[in-house]
Design a protein around this motif. Structure first.
Motif, PDB file in Angstrom:
ATOM      1  N   VAL A  80       0.471  -0.653  10.733  1.00  0.00           N
ATOM      2  CA  VAL A  80      -0.684  -1.093   9.934  1.00  0.00           C
ATOM      3  C   VAL A  80      -0.746  -2.623   9.941  1.00  0.00           C
ATOM      4  CG1 VAL A  80      -1.610  -1.246   7.574  1.00  0.00           C
ATOM      5  CG2 VAL A  80      -0.776   0.960   8.448  1.00  0.00           C
ATOM      6  N   ASN A 100      10.251   1.747   9.000  1.00  0.00           N
ATOM      7  CA  ASN A 100       8.921   2.193   8.568  1.00  0.00           C
ATOM      8  C   ASN A 100       7.842   1.891   9.627  1.00  0.00           C
ATOM      9  OD1 ASN A 100       6.645   2.945   7.156  1.00  0.00           O
ATOM     10  ND2 ASN A 100       7.292   2.003   5.235  1.00  0.00           N
ATOM     11  N   LYS A 136      -1.862  -4.040  13.211  1.00  0.00           N
ATOM     12  CA  LYS A 136      -3.311  -3.892  13.400  1.00  0.00           C
ATOM     13  C   LYS A 136      -4.088  -4.940  12.596  1.00  0.00           C
ATOM     14  CE  LYS A 136      -3.495   0.679  12.515  1.00  0.00           C
ATOM     15  NZ  LYS A 136      -4.127   1.992  12.307  1.00  0.00           N
ATOM     16  N   ARG A 172      -5.103   8.522   9.242  1.00  0.00           N
ATOM     17  CA  ARG A 172      -6.568   8.527   9.423  1.00  0.00           C
ATOM     18  C   ARG A 172      -7.155   7.122   9.315  1.00  0.00           C
ATOM     19  NH1 ARG A 172      -8.456  13.660   5.728  1.00  0.00           N
ATOM     20  NH2 ARG A 172      -6.531  14.833   5.948  1.00  0.00           N
ATOM     21  N   VAL A 176      -3.128  12.356   3.547  1.00  0.00           N
ATOM     22  CA  VAL A 176      -4.195  11.560   4.167  1.00  0.00           C
ATOM     23  C   VAL A 176      -3.658  10.537   5.177  1.00  0.00           C
ATOM     24  CG1 VAL A 176      -5.779  11.848   2.219  1.00  0.00           C
ATOM     25  CG2 VAL A 176      -4.250   9.845   2.282  1.00  0.00           C
ATOM     26  N   HIS A 177      -2.356  10.600   5.466  1.00  0.00           N
ATOM     27  CA  HIS A 177      -1.815   9.641   6.438  1.00  0.00           C
ATOM     28  C   HIS A 177      -2.436   9.839   7.819  1.00  0.00           C
ATOM     29  CE1 HIS A 177       2.267   8.846   4.191  1.00  0.00           C
ATOM     30  NE2 HIS A 177       1.204   8.468   3.491  1.00  0.00           N
ATOM     31  N   TYR A 224       0.850  -1.198   0.000  1.00  0.00           N
ATOM     32  CA  TYR A 224       0.000   0.000   0.000  1.00  0.00           C
ATOM     33  C   TYR A 224       0.879   1.240   0.000  1.00  0.00           C
ATOM     34  CZ  TYR A 224       0.886  -1.686   4.711  1.00  0.00           C
ATOM     35  OH  TYR A 224       1.496  -2.233   5.818  1.00  0.00           O
ATOM     36  N   GLU A 225       0.323   2.307  -0.516  1.00  0.00           N
ATOM     37  CA  GLU A 225       0.990   3.619  -0.496  1.00  0.00           C
ATOM     38  C   GLU A 225      -0.088   4.690  -0.634  1.00  0.00           C
ATOM     39  OE1 GLU A 225       3.876   4.219  -3.591  1.00  0.00           O
ATOM     40  OE2 GLU A 225       4.597   6.091  -2.679  1.00  0.00           O
ATOM     41  N   PRO A 234       5.053   3.437  10.578  1.00  0.00           N
ATOM     42  CA  PRO A 234       3.632   3.442  10.212  1.00  0.00           C
ATOM     43  C   PRO A 234       3.198   2.149   9.517  1.00  0.00           C
ATOM     44  CG  PRO A 234       4.661   5.539   9.630  1.00  0.00           C
ATOM     45  CD  PRO A 234       5.767   4.631  10.065  1.00  0.00           C
ATOM     46  N   SER A 235       4.028   1.661   8.588  1.00  0.00           N
ATOM     47  CA  SER A 235       3.657   0.439   7.879  1.00  0.00           C
ATOM     48  C   SER A 235       3.663  -0.777   8.814  1.00  0.00           C
ATOM     49  CB  SER A 235       4.611   0.206   6.699  1.00  0.00           C
ATOM     50  OG  SER A 235       4.185  -0.894   5.952  1.00  0.00           O
TER      51      SER A 235
HETATM   52  C1  LIG Z   1       2.378   3.089   5.467  1.00  0.00           C
HETATM   53  C2  LIG Z   1       1.196   3.969   5.086  1.00  0.00           C
HETATM   54  C3  LIG Z   1       0.472   3.384   3.889  1.00  0.00           C
HETATM   55  C4  LIG Z   1       0.241   4.033   6.307  1.00  0.00           C
HETATM   56  O1  LIG Z   1      -0.943   4.752   5.897  1.00  0.00           O
HETATM   57  P1  LIG Z   1      -1.970   5.374   6.942  1.00  0.00           P
HETATM   58  O2  LIG Z   1      -3.282   5.519   6.258  1.00  0.00           O
HETATM   59  O3  LIG Z   1      -1.365   6.559   7.580  1.00  0.00           O
HETATM   60  O4  LIG Z   1      -2.057   4.190   8.033  1.00  0.00           O
HETATM   61  P2  LIG Z   1      -3.139   4.068   9.210  1.00  0.00           P
HETATM   62  O5  LIG Z   1      -3.636   5.434   9.554  1.00  0.00           O
HETATM   63  O6  LIG Z   1      -4.113   3.020   8.823  1.00  0.00           O
HETATM   64  O7  LIG Z   1      -2.242   3.494  10.391  1.00  0.00           O
HETATM   65  C5  LIG Z   1      -0.980   4.095  10.704  1.00  0.00           C
HETATM   66  C6  LIG Z   1      -0.597   3.729  12.131  1.00  0.00           C
HETATM   67  O8  LIG Z   1       0.791   4.046  12.342  1.00  0.00           O
HETATM   68  C7  LIG Z   1       0.898   4.899  13.456  1.00  0.00           C
HETATM   69  N1  LIG Z   1       2.059   5.755  13.248  1.00  0.00           N
HETATM   70  C8  LIG Z   1       2.270   6.604  12.229  1.00  0.00           C
HETATM   71  N2  LIG Z   1       3.465   7.197  12.395  1.00  0.00           N
HETATM   72  C9  LIG Z   1       4.003   6.697  13.508  1.00  0.00           C
HETATM   73  C10 LIG Z   1       5.222   6.900  14.203  1.00  0.00           C
HETATM   74  N3  LIG Z   1       6.152   7.740  13.736  1.00  0.00           N
HETATM   75  N4  LIG Z   1       5.461   6.215  15.340  1.00  0.00           N
HETATM   76  C11 LIG Z   1       4.534   5.354  15.821  1.00  0.00           C
HETATM   77  N5  LIG Z   1       3.352   5.086  15.206  1.00  0.00           N
HETATM   78  C12 LIG Z   1       3.104   5.765  14.067  1.00  0.00           C
HETATM   79  C13 LIG Z   1      -0.405   5.667  13.474  1.00  0.00           C
HETATM   80  O9  LIG Z   1      -0.634   6.271  14.733  1.00  0.00           O
HETATM   81  C14 LIG Z   1      -1.372   4.520  13.165  1.00  0.00           C
HETATM   82  O10 LIG Z   1      -1.525   3.656  14.258  1.00  0.00           O
HETATM   83  P3  LIG Z   1      -2.810   3.764  15.279  1.00  0.00           P
HETATM   84  O11 LIG Z   1      -4.058   3.528  14.457  1.00  0.00           O
HETATM   85  O12 LIG Z   1      -2.551   2.704  16.296  1.00  0.00           O
HETATM   86  O13 LIG Z   1      -2.782   5.166  15.837  1.00  0.00           O
HETATM   87  C15 LIG Z   1       1.661   5.419   4.754  1.00  0.00           C
HETATM   88  O14 LIG Z   1       2.483   5.881   5.787  1.00  0.00           O
HETATM   89  C16 LIG Z   1       2.419   5.490   3.433  1.00  0.00           C
HETATM   90  O15 LIG Z   1       1.837   5.594   2.355  1.00  0.00           O
HETATM   91  N6  LIG Z   1       3.757   5.456   3.516  1.00  0.00           N
HETATM   92  C17 LIG Z   1       4.583   5.531   2.299  1.00  0.00           C
HETATM   93  C18 LIG Z   1       4.528   4.235   1.507  1.00  0.00           C
HETATM   94  C19 LIG Z   1       4.911   3.036   2.346  1.00  0.00           C
HETATM   95  O16 LIG Z   1       5.761   3.117   3.235  1.00  0.00           O
HETATM   96  N7  LIG Z   1       4.252   1.907   2.049  1.00  0.00           N
HETATM   97  C20 LIG Z   1       4.527   0.679   2.732  1.00  0.00           C
HETATM   98  C21 LIG Z   1       5.738   0.017   2.174  1.00  0.00           C
HETATM   99  S1  LIG Z   1       6.083  -1.479   3.072  1.00  0.00           S
END
Ligand SMILES: CC(C)(COP(=O)(O)OP(=O)(O)OC[C@H]1O[C@@H](n2cnc3c(N)ncnc32)[C@H](O)[C@@H]1OP(=O)(O)O)[C@@H](O)C(=O)NCCC(=O)NCCS
Length: 162
Positions: A134, A128, A137, A98, A95-96, A89-90, A130-131
């Motif tokens: 995800v 990474n 979860k 949410r 919109v990150h 996913y990306e 955030p990933s």
């Molecule tokens: C990875 C990605 C798709 C996540 O998208 P997103 O819609 O923001 O993800 P979600 O909102 O569903 O969940 C993100 C979770 O990470 C957490 N998070 C984000 N940044 C964080 C950080 N620096 N430290 C700790 N947790 C973090 C958020 O709080 C959330 O968790 P929660 O629901 O427990 O609060 C987005 O960051 C992205 O597009 N990144 C670039 C592309 C990428 O890395 N793709 C994956 C390659 S493996």
């Protein structure tokens, strides 16, 4: 996999010509410069080919209310296999945070189940957070770590499907 997926806030359906500029903008957020229209057409054609050969693909994600393109999610072979593919996913930075990636990937998990697959993988740079969150979860568990010449330390996570 089914190519029309609907969640509470999102819908995913096959790529269209109108997605090209949005995908160029998304790629330009992470790479130097904006890819050409032709290059992005090739990326989309490769996804359509993957659907024909492997039975899965990446799909553009749109918000149902706003109607805008916010990214993509789906299945790829990646570092894994056709039988046990990777989830990927990306999303646009704007919109990150949410819950959209988790919501889209949850629908893709369901689509993977419908193909009869029994296990998915994901490989994520260890930086990474955030990933990794995800995937946590979604019920993925860390399996092992490898070192990639280009990506550095890569965490392999996996999830059994019902
Ligand atoms: C990875 C990605 C798709 C996540 O998208 P997103 O819609 O923001 O993800 P979600 O909102 O569903 O969940 C993100 C979770 O990470 C957490 N998070 C984000 N940044 C964080 C950080 N620096 N430290 C700790 N947790 C973090 C958020 O709080 C959330 O968790 P929660 O629901 O427990 O609060 C987005 O960051 C992205 O597009 N990144 C670039 C592309 C990428 O890395 N793709 C994956 C390659 S493996």
């Amino acid at each position: 996999m089914p190519v029309h997926l609907v969640t509470e806030r999102l819908h995913m359906r096959p790529w269209a010509e109108s997605d090209i500029d949005d995908l160029r903008a998304l790629i330009s957020e992470r790479d130097d410069g904006t890819p050409t229209v032709e290059h992005v057409r090739e990326i989309i054609a490769a996804q359509e080919a993957a659907m024909s050969t492997a039975g899965f693909t990446l799909l553009p994600i749109r918000r149902r209310v706003e109607g805008d393109f916010i990214g993509y999610c789906g299945l790829i072979v990646g570092r894994a296999t056709v039988d046990e593919p990777e989830i990927a996913y990306e999303l646009f930075r704007r919109v990150h945070g949410r819950g959209y990636a988790t919501e889209a990937a949850g629908a893709v998990l369901g689509a993977a189940v419908e193909t009869g697959r029994k296990r998915l993988w994901s490989t994520v740079g260890s930086w990474n957070t955030p990933s990794l969150r995800v995937l946590e979860k979604l019920g993925f568990a860390r399996n092992h770590v490898s070192i990639d010449d280009r990506a550095g330390e890569v965490v392999w996570l996996t999830r059994l499907l019902p």
